[in-house]
Design a protein around this motif. Structure first.
Motif, PDB file in Angstrom:
ATOM      1  N   GLY A 205       0.822  -1.194   0.000  1.00  0.00           N
ATOM      2  CA  GLY A 205       0.000   0.000   0.000  1.00  0.00           C
ATOM      3  C   GLY A 205       0.856   1.244   0.000  1.00  0.00           C
ATOM      4  N   LYS A 244      -5.935  -1.316  -4.396  1.00  0.00           N
ATOM      5  CA  LYS A 244      -5.850  -1.527  -2.960  1.00  0.00           C
ATOM      6  C   LYS A 244      -6.751  -2.677  -2.534  1.00  0.00           C
ATOM      7  N   ARG A 257       0.922  -2.650  -3.721  1.00  0.00           N
ATOM      8  CA  ARG A 257      -0.201  -2.059  -4.423  1.00  0.00           C
ATOM      9  C   ARG A 257       0.227  -1.667  -5.836  1.00  0.00           C
TER      10      ARG A 257
END
Lengths: 652, 145
Positions: A205, A244, A257
């Motif tokens: 992420g 995501k 991500r």
């Protein structure tokens, strides 16, 4: 020679008393995995490597080596493997490593016959050592690690920035500059870079990719991984799937991500392409690229039909078709693997992360299926393998190409045009797998992309093969693809299409023509930008796949060039008959020329006597001639002169 | 004693039982690994016996699967090359050639030679290592100039 008097311990990381040529501690500590079923050799190699101050892990079984590598993806810097092993062919291991871990692999064998050495080259080995191996040969293996990392850095810098700025195509060109410096720096500190890479991998992420972090680990989208991805996307809804969420659903450790984002881009392009193909008429107008769509859609549809028609008509070389099918279905170990690997790469690479133009095709099982099909293609061109894709070859080529291909890929993205070539190919590949249809035309997928039709994956079958073929081919023609930066990739793919389509009588050739123009323009843009948007890795892979595919397609479909040309003409005519806006016509014309060229290239590629079993040819001295022919391709590619296509022509 | 060891080693080279590869191995030997060459040789003989037996069995079967035979021999030759067993390697090459052309009788004949050379080398090396150990590790570690 080592001075036996020197008490050099196995793992002494310090400089070896000045005897060693490298007073620079850099190569020391290189983590080497050596695989050989011969215990004597293994022992000797281990001793030699330790004397070089490397950290050695020895392994006498290929399967064990693979699991070691998988468990610890960043645990090794380089792999040295014997060719002849009882449990797994060394080349297969080579392919696996290249695809999954992207590590440099050195092959070695007592066999020094040209054919085997060539096979090593085409499978992507960074070096080939003849036994008995001397320590001098081992002393310099670190160069392969550095070289590979340098390539990755260059790529990752571009891709990193690209990924970060979703939707921003023309990204940081300056990253290229950074890359150079950083790679230089990293050379001296490859270890630290490696660590950084590892750190990056763990980041999840983290949208901001540090372009300076050269050691971006390359994610290899295995079949399983891709299927997971596809499942997640489908669950979320293709249009609503965001990286995501996909990442969360996939729940794959180490996946970032960004990886998902770039992959998603490619996937969407692929879907788009598929949609265009299947719908072919209605969807054509979906193309986000106004000019392009028309040309593509008819092509795509043609491809889909052509494939079947061709197959039915037997246009496709029966053998190749059978081979492809067999390859795809049977997943021959050697064939399938390269193909698979290629597919994955191709698929992913093609999905230009940046292609955001609403290209969203529902590709439900494309990914998985495509892969399989890729194998098919690979299988067919197996003959070509020695030169081309041979999985390993892909890998290596991809690496090399990644530099070039990436640029291309990036270009495509930046231009915001669908990457029909790239994406299509990859898409096709994945699709191919599913359907296991002998390729028909990777061009089909491409077209679908262009048209943006939300066609189903029907078209896929055809595409995959092409894509696969391309991949294979691309590996063969790294040069071809790269010289033109983005164009090469595209051109290669087009060529492939031409080639493959010819084999299938698919209109791929024409399609390519159409594609070529727009895409070329796009690519032209990229070279300048150094398409940062594109995930370098992916791009590299894309191109590799393209190339491979081309080669493969050429080989596989070694239909006589005349046949191909004929088909291309047919396709083109057909295509022209269809509703092609003036733009597209122009494009076609341009593409036509391109096509012709590609045909030419294809011809070149398929020079080897059109035997479906290229393998056989290649195994013989034809390998060299084939190789030479390939080398000739770059020249041909240059003819494409993508730069000639002005951007204006592309109705973006 | 040490001179005797050196002489024996020299004769092994002169007679062609060993080649430069053996010297490479000696280079790898040092204080930290004083018996490296002997260890490798021991390992080699242990492993090659296995291969020899496999080939023997395959030949006795009489089916003459040349591919299989060639595979075995490829491995065997690789090992032998790695330790510098020169004569053994030569016989192996001939054996593979017979396999390639499918000459069963030639294979059988040559294989006897292979085994003979293999046994001879083994004896000689065992003798050599024994003496070398007695003479002292330093001496054996030193590269023969």
């Amino acid at each position: 020679m080592l001075n036996p008097g020197q008490g050099r311990g196995p793992d002494s990381a310090g400089v070896a008393g000045g005897v060693s040529s490298n007073s620079d501690p850099f190569p020391a500590g290189l983590r080497v995995l050596v695989v050989d079923d011969d215990p004597t050799c293994l022992m000797i190699l281990e001793r030699m490597l330790r004397t070089c101050l490397y950290r050695v892990t020895k392994c006498n079984r290929a399967e064990l080596a693979l699991s070691l590598l998988r468990q610890n993806k960043n645990g090794f810097d380089i792999v040295i493997s014997d060719v002849h092993m009882p449990d797994m062919d060394g080349f297969k291991l080579l392919e696996h490593v290249g695809l999954e871990m992207d590590l440099p692999v050195i092959m070695m064998s007592a066999d020094d016959s040209k054919a085997v050495v060539l096979k090593g080259v085409t499978h992507g080995a960074v070096d080939y050592l003849i036994k008995p191996v001397r320590i001098e040969a081992l002393k310099n293996i670190w160069q392969h690690v550095v070289r590979k990392k340098r390539n990755e850095w260059n790529v990752s810098e571009h891709s990193g920035s690209v990924e970060e700025t979703t939707g921003e195509r023309q990204q940081q060109r300056d990253d290229g500059g950074d890359n150079n410096s950083s790679s230089a720096n990293n050379e001296g500190s490859w270890r630290s870079s490696r660590k950084r890479k590892e750190g990056e991998v763990d980041e999840q992420g983290d949208d901001k990719e540090d372009t300076s972090s050269l050691k971006k680990p390359r994610v290899v989208w295995s079949v399983e991984l891709h299927q997971q991805f596809v499942a997640a996307v489908n669950q979320l809804g293709v249009d609503k799937a965001v990286p995501k969420k996909i990442l969360e659903m996939m729940n794959v450790p180490g996946l970032t991500r960004e990886n998902v984002a770039s992959h998603l881009q490619k996937y969407r392009i692929y879907l788009r392409r598929l949609g265009g193909v299947s719908q072919h008429q209605g969807n054509m107008n979906h193309s986000f690229m106004t000019g392009q769509d028309p040309s593509f859609s008819p092509l795509s549809t043609l491809n889909g039909f052509d494939l079947q028609a061709l197959a039915a008509a037997g246009q496709l070389p029966a053998q190749s078709l059978a081979q492809l099918q067999a390859a795809g279905l049977a997943r021959p170990s050697s064939l399938a693997k390269p193909g698979i690997s290629v597919d994955q790469r191709g698929i992913f690479s093609f999905e230009s992360p940046k292609i955001r133009h609403g290209q969203q095709m529902m590709m439900n099982s494309g990914g998985g299926g495509g892969n399989k099909q890729m194998n098919l293609l690979h299988g067919v061109p197996m003959g070509m393998e020695p030169r081309q894709f041979a999985g390993g070859g892909h890998m290596r080529l991809q690496q090399q190409m990644s530099g070039g291909g990436r640029v291309a890929g990036q270009n495509v993205q930046s231009s915001g045009m669908m990457m029909p070539v790239g994406g299509g190919t990859s898409m096709l590949q994945s699709l191919g797998q599913q359907q296991q249809q002998v390729m028909l035309s990777s061009s089909v997928p491409r077209r679908s992309e262009l048209t943006e039709s939300s066609s189903s994956c029907r078209v896929l079958p055809a595409a995959p093969t092409h894509s696969v073929v391309f991949n294979n081919f691309s590996s063969e023609l790294p040069r071809n693809s790269f010289p033109l930066a983005s164009a090469p990739g595209i051109s290669v793919s087009y060529q492939e299409e031409v080639n493959s389509s010819d084999a299938k009588g698919v209109t791929a050739t024409t399609t390519t023509a159409g594609f070529g123009n727009p895409s070329y323009d796009i690519f032209n843009d990229y070279p300048q930008h150094n398409s940062n948007d594109w995930d370098l890795q992916n791009i590299g892979m894309v191109f590799n796949s393209h190339q491979d595919t081309t080669a493969a397609s050429s080989a596989a479909f070694s239909c006589s060039s005349s046949t191909q040309r004929k088909r291309a003409e047919q396709v083109q005519n057909h295509h022209q008959q269809q509703h092609l806006p003036s733009q597209s016509l122009n494009q076609l014309n341009g593409g036509g020329s391109v096509r012709v060229k590609s045909e030419r290239v294809a011809e070149t590629v398929t020079c080897p006597p059109a035997t479906t079993l290229f393998q056989e040819q290649y195994n013989q001295e034809d390998l060299m001639s084939a190789l030479l022919k390939q080398e000739g391709l770059p020249l041909v590619d240059n003819e494409f002169d993508f730069d000639g296509y002005s951007i204006d022509n592309i109705p973006v | 004693m040490q001179r005797q060891v050196a002489l024996i080693k020299k004769s092994l080279f002169d007679q062609g039982y060993l080649d430069e590869q053996f010297m490479e191995l000696e280079e790898l030997q040092d204080d930290a690994n004083p018996n490296f060459v002997e260890e490798v040789a021991t390992l080699y003989f242990k492993d090659s016996i296995r291969l020899i037996n496999s080939i023997d069995q395959a030949l006795e079967r009489g089916s003459f699967d040349f591919n299989r035979l060639d595979n075995y021999m490829h491995q065997f030759k690789g090992s032998s090359t790695s330790i510098g067993a020169s004569k053994v390697k030569t016989e192996c090459t001939m054996f593979r050639e017979y396999c390639r052309v499918g000459n069963a009788e030639g294979c059988l004949r040559i294989f006897q030679q292979v085994k003979k050379e293999h046994a001879t080398l083994r004896k000689k090396l065992e003798h050599y290592f024994q003496l070398a150990r007695q003479a002292g590790p330093k001496e054996t570690a030193r590269r023969s100039k």
